[in-house]
Design a protein around this motif. Structure first.
Motif, mmCIF file in Angstrom:
data_model
loop_
_atom_site.group_PDB
_atom_site.id
_atom_site.type_symbol
_atom_site.label_atom_id
_atom_site.label_comp_id
_atom_site.label_asym_id
_atom_site.label_seq_id
_atom_site.Cartn_x
_atom_site.Cartn_y
_atom_site.Cartn_z
ATOM 1 N N MET A 151 49.621 37.516 35.003
ATOM 2 C CA MET A 151 50.071 37.719 33.626
ATOM 3 C C MET A 151 48.979 38.337 32.738
ATOM 4 O O MET A 151 49.176 38.541 31.543
ATOM 5 N N ALA A 152 47.826 38.618 33.321
ATOM 6 C CA ALA A 152 46.702 39.123 32.525
ATOM 7 C C ALA A 152 46.833 40.623 32.239
ATOM 8 O O ALA A 152 47.426 41.365 33.021
ATOM 9 N N TYR A 153 46.256 41.037 31.105
ATOM 10 C CA TYR A 153 46.160 42.463 30.778
ATOM 11 C C TYR A 153 44.802 42.987 31.266
ATOM 12 O O TYR A 153 43.838 42.211 31.348
ATOM 13 N N PRO A 154 44.703 44.287 31.579
ATOM 14 C CA PRO A 154 43.453 44.836 32.121
ATOM 15 C C PRO A 154 42.220 44.518 31.289
ATOM 16 O O PRO A 154 41.153 44.254 31.847
ATOM 17 N N SER A 155 42.365 44.487 29.952
ATOM 18 C CA SER A 155 41.184 44.268 29.105
ATOM 19 C C SER A 155 40.547 42.895 29.337
ATOM 20 O O SER A 155 39.373 42.704 29.032
ATOM 21 N N SER A 156 41.314 41.939 29.867
ATOM 22 C CA SER A 156 40.735 40.614 30.098
ATOM 23 C C SER A 156 40.222 40.445 31.535
ATOM 24 O O SER A 156 39.798 39.360 31.919
ATOM 25 N N LEU A 157 40.267 41.503 32.329
ATOM 26 C CA LEU A 157 39.795 41.422 33.722
ATOM 27 C C LEU A 157 38.376 41.970 33.843
ATOM 28 O O LEU A 157 37.977 42.860 33.084
ATOM 29 N N SER A 158 37.643 41.478 34.829
ATOM 30 C CA SER A 158 36.321 42.047 35.125
ATOM 31 C C SER A 158 36.514 43.350 35.896
ATOM 32 O O SER A 158 37.623 43.634 36.379
ATOM 33 N N GLY A 159 35.433 44.120 36.026
ATOM 34 C CA GLY A 159 35.508 45.384 36.766
ATOM 35 C C GLY A 159 35.999 45.184 38.197
ATOM 36 O O GLY A 159 36.820 45.950 38.703
ATOM 37 N N GLY A 160 35.485 44.123 38.836
ATOM 38 C CA GLY A 160 35.876 43.846 40.224
ATOM 39 C C GLY A 160 37.349 43.477 40.321
ATOM 40 O O GLY A 160 38.047 43.898 41.237
ATOM 41 N N GLU A 161 37.821 42.681 39.334
ATOM 42 C CA GLU A 161 39.239 42.284 39.326
ATOM 43 C C GLU A 161 40.138 43.499 39.101
ATOM 44 O O GLU A 161 41.184 43.636 39.738
ATOM 45 N N ARG A 162 39.709 44.383 38.210
ATOM 46 C CA ARG A 162 40.508 45.603 37.960
ATOM 47 C C ARG A 162 40.615 46.434 39.230
ATOM 48 O O ARG A 162 41.672 46.978 39.548
ATOM 49 N N GLN A 163 39.516 46.509 39.960
ATOM 50 C CA GLN A 163 39.543 47.319 41.178
ATOM 51 C C GLN A 163 40.445 46.663 42.226
ATOM 52 O O GLN A 163 41.125 47.343 42.985
ATOM 53 N N ARG A 164 40.501 45.331 42.238
ATOM 54 C CA ARG A 164 41.430 44.636 43.148
ATOM 55 C C ARG A 164 42.878 44.981 42.812
ATOM 56 O O ARG A 164 43.707 45.182 43.704
ATOM 57 N N VAL A 165 43.170 45.032 41.515
ATOM 58 C CA VAL A 165 44.529 45.385 41.092
ATOM 59 C C VAL A 165 44.818 46.849 41.477
ATOM 60 O O VAL A 165 45.908 47.179 41.957
ATOM 61 N N ALA A 166 43.825 47.715 41.296
ATOM 62 C CA ALA A 166 44.001 49.128 41.662
ATOM 63 C C ALA A 166 44.276 49.254 43.166
ATOM 64 O O ALA A 166 45.097 50.076 43.594
ATOM 65 N N ILE A 167 43.608 48.414 43.956
ATOM 66 C CA ILE A 167 43.836 48.445 45.410
ATOM 67 C C ILE A 167 45.232 47.924 45.728
ATOM 68 O O ILE A 167 45.951 48.512 46.545
ATOM 69 N N ALA A 168 45.642 46.852 45.043
ATOM 70 C CA ALA A 168 47.003 46.330 45.230
ATOM 71 C C ALA A 168 48.032 47.412 44.912
ATOM 72 O O ALA A 168 48.995 47.626 45.657
ATOM 73 N N ARG A 169 47.806 48.112 43.811
ATOM 74 C CA ARG A 169 48.731 49.174 43.402
ATOM 75 C C ARG A 169 48.747 50.309 44.439
ATOM 76 O O ARG A 169 49.775 50.940 44.669
ATOM 77 N N ALA A 170 47.598 50.545 45.075
ATOM 78 C CA ALA A 170 47.508 51.633 46.056
ATOM 79 C C ALA A 170 48.210 51.310 47.370
ATOM 80 O O ALA A 170 48.537 52.213 48.140
ATOM 81 N N ILE A 171 48.426 50.009 47.652
ATOM 82 C CA ILE A 171 49.004 49.656 48.960
ATOM 83 C C ILE A 171 50.397 49.038 48.868
ATOM 84 O O ILE A 171 51.001 48.730 49.895
ATOM 85 N N ILE A 172 50.920 48.861 47.663
ATOM 86 C CA ILE A 172 52.174 48.111 47.523
ATOM 87 C C ILE A 172 53.374 48.837 48.144
ATOM 88 O O ILE A 172 54.338 48.211 48.566
ATOM 89 N N HIS A 173 53.302 50.147 48.239
ATOM 90 C CA HIS A 173 54.415 50.897 48.845
ATOM 91 C C HIS A 173 54.193 51.098 50.356
ATOM 92 O O HIS A 173 54.821 51.949 50.972
ATOM 93 N N LYS A 174 53.267 50.300 50.926
ATOM 94 C CA LYS A 174 52.976 50.310 52.361
ATOM 95 C C LYS A 174 52.570 51.692 52.893
ATOM 96 O O LYS A 174 53.191 52.233 53.817
ATOM 97 N N PRO A 175 51.529 52.262 52.310
ATOM 98 C CA PRO A 175 51.076 53.573 52.790
ATOM 99 C C PRO A 175 50.447 53.476 54.177
ATOM 100 O O PRO A 175 49.998 52.397 54.588
ATOM 101 N N LYS A 176 50.406 54.607 54.855
ATOM 102 C CA LYS A 176 49.743 54.675 56.157
ATOM 103 C C LYS A 176 48.257 55.002 55.996
ATOM 104 O O LYS A 176 47.450 54.642 56.844
ATOM 105 N N VAL A 177 47.949 55.770 54.944
ATOM 106 C CA VAL A 177 46.564 56.196 54.722
ATOM 107 C C VAL A 177 46.114 55.773 53.327
ATOM 108 O O VAL A 177 46.870 55.903 52.364
ATOM 109 N N LEU A 178 44.878 55.253 53.262
ATOM 110 C CA LEU A 178 44.289 54.911 51.971
ATOM 111 C C LEU A 178 43.096 55.841 51.730
ATOM 112 O O LEU A 178 42.183 55.905 52.556
#
Ligand SMILES: Nc1ncnc2c1ncn2[C@@H]1O[C@H](COP(=O)(O)OP(=O)(O)O)[C@@H](O)[C@H]1O
Ligand SMILES: [Mg+2]
Length: 228
Positions: A140-167
């Motif tokens: 439920m958090a907004y990006p402004s309340s996340l640390s840099g590492g947490e934001r990058q985790r969310v970015a990684i989640a967003r990059a893999i949620i559609h089940k890509p073959k290549v990252l």
């Protein structure tokens, strides 16, 4: 298995009168379940090679072959479809949407990637991926309340949620301190193994190389060294 193959790839840019060859005949085969890191001086052509492999820009010569299909002769619409359904991207910065919660960032991605899931299935999928990257407690958090590492985790989640073959990841830890870099790198490695993704990344950070399966050293548009 080889999933992505780069064959004799050349790239030339023209700046006014001057033609410059940035990639000088690159050959590379990337295997499933492996993290390949590209290293080399700034300007050696790493990002250009990554974006060409990802179908974000055309080659001047040579081929990019994904799942046996030559992407270099596909129409731009066909390339877009491969990119949207089979590839995921992570960059130095997370580029999250400031007014969406963590959960909403991922739902948006599912909406645009034509996965055609029902609302409840979407919610389940978002929860599953957030658990996988260790961010389910922050949905439920907004990006402004996340640390840099947490934001990058969310970015990684967003990059893999559609089940890509290549990252594809261009300097994914460059804006993080060494502890957070290590955590993000371990996450990329774990996901590559557990989801059997093919990961191609660029890094400047020598300390990250212990987490990769293969290191490609680029210099002046050629592969100088390939260490497995
Ligand atoms: N669109 C472009 N037009 C002209 N030159 C470019 C373009 N993209 C990259 N270059 C040049 O290609 C070289 C390699 O760039 P890049 O692939 O970004 O290197 P790296 O990621 O290794 O730092 C640089 O000299 C850069 O200026
Ligand atoms: Mg670069």
């Amino acid at each position: 298995m080889t999933l992505l193959k780069i064959k004799g790839v050349r790239k030339t840019f023209t700046n006014g009168e001057i033609e410059e060859e940035i990639l000088k005949g690159i050959n590379l085969s990337l295997k499933e379940g492996e993290v390949t890191a590209m290293v080399g001086a700034s300007g050696s052509g790493k990002s250009t090679l990554l974006t060409i492999a990802a179908g974000l820009q055309p080659t001047s010569d040579g081929q990019v072959i994904f799942e046996g299909e030559n992407m270099s002769i596909m129409s731009s619409e066909e390339v877009r479809k491969v990119r949207a359904s089979k590839f995921g991207f992570v960059f130095q910065f997370a580029y999250l949407v400031p007014f969406l919660t963590v959960e909403e960032q991922l739902q948006l991605m599912l909406d645009v990637s034509e996965t055609k899931l029902k609302k409840q299935e979407q919610k389940n999928e978002v929860n599953r991926i957030l658990k996988l990257v260790g961010m389910d407690h922050r949905k439920m958090a907004y990006p402004s309340s996340l640390s840099g590492g947490e934001r990058q985790r969310v970015a990684i989640a967003r990059a893999i949620i559609h089940k890509p073959k290549v990252l594809f990841a261009d300097e994914p830890t460059a804006s993080l301190d060494s502890k957070k870099s290590e955590e993000v790198m371990l996450l990329i490695r774990d996901l590559t193994k557990t989801l059997n993704i093919t990961t191609l990344m660029v890094t400047h950070d020598e300390e990250m190389l212990v987490y990769t399966d293969r290191i490609i050293k680029m210099s002046d548009g050629v592969i100088l060294q390939d260490v497995i």
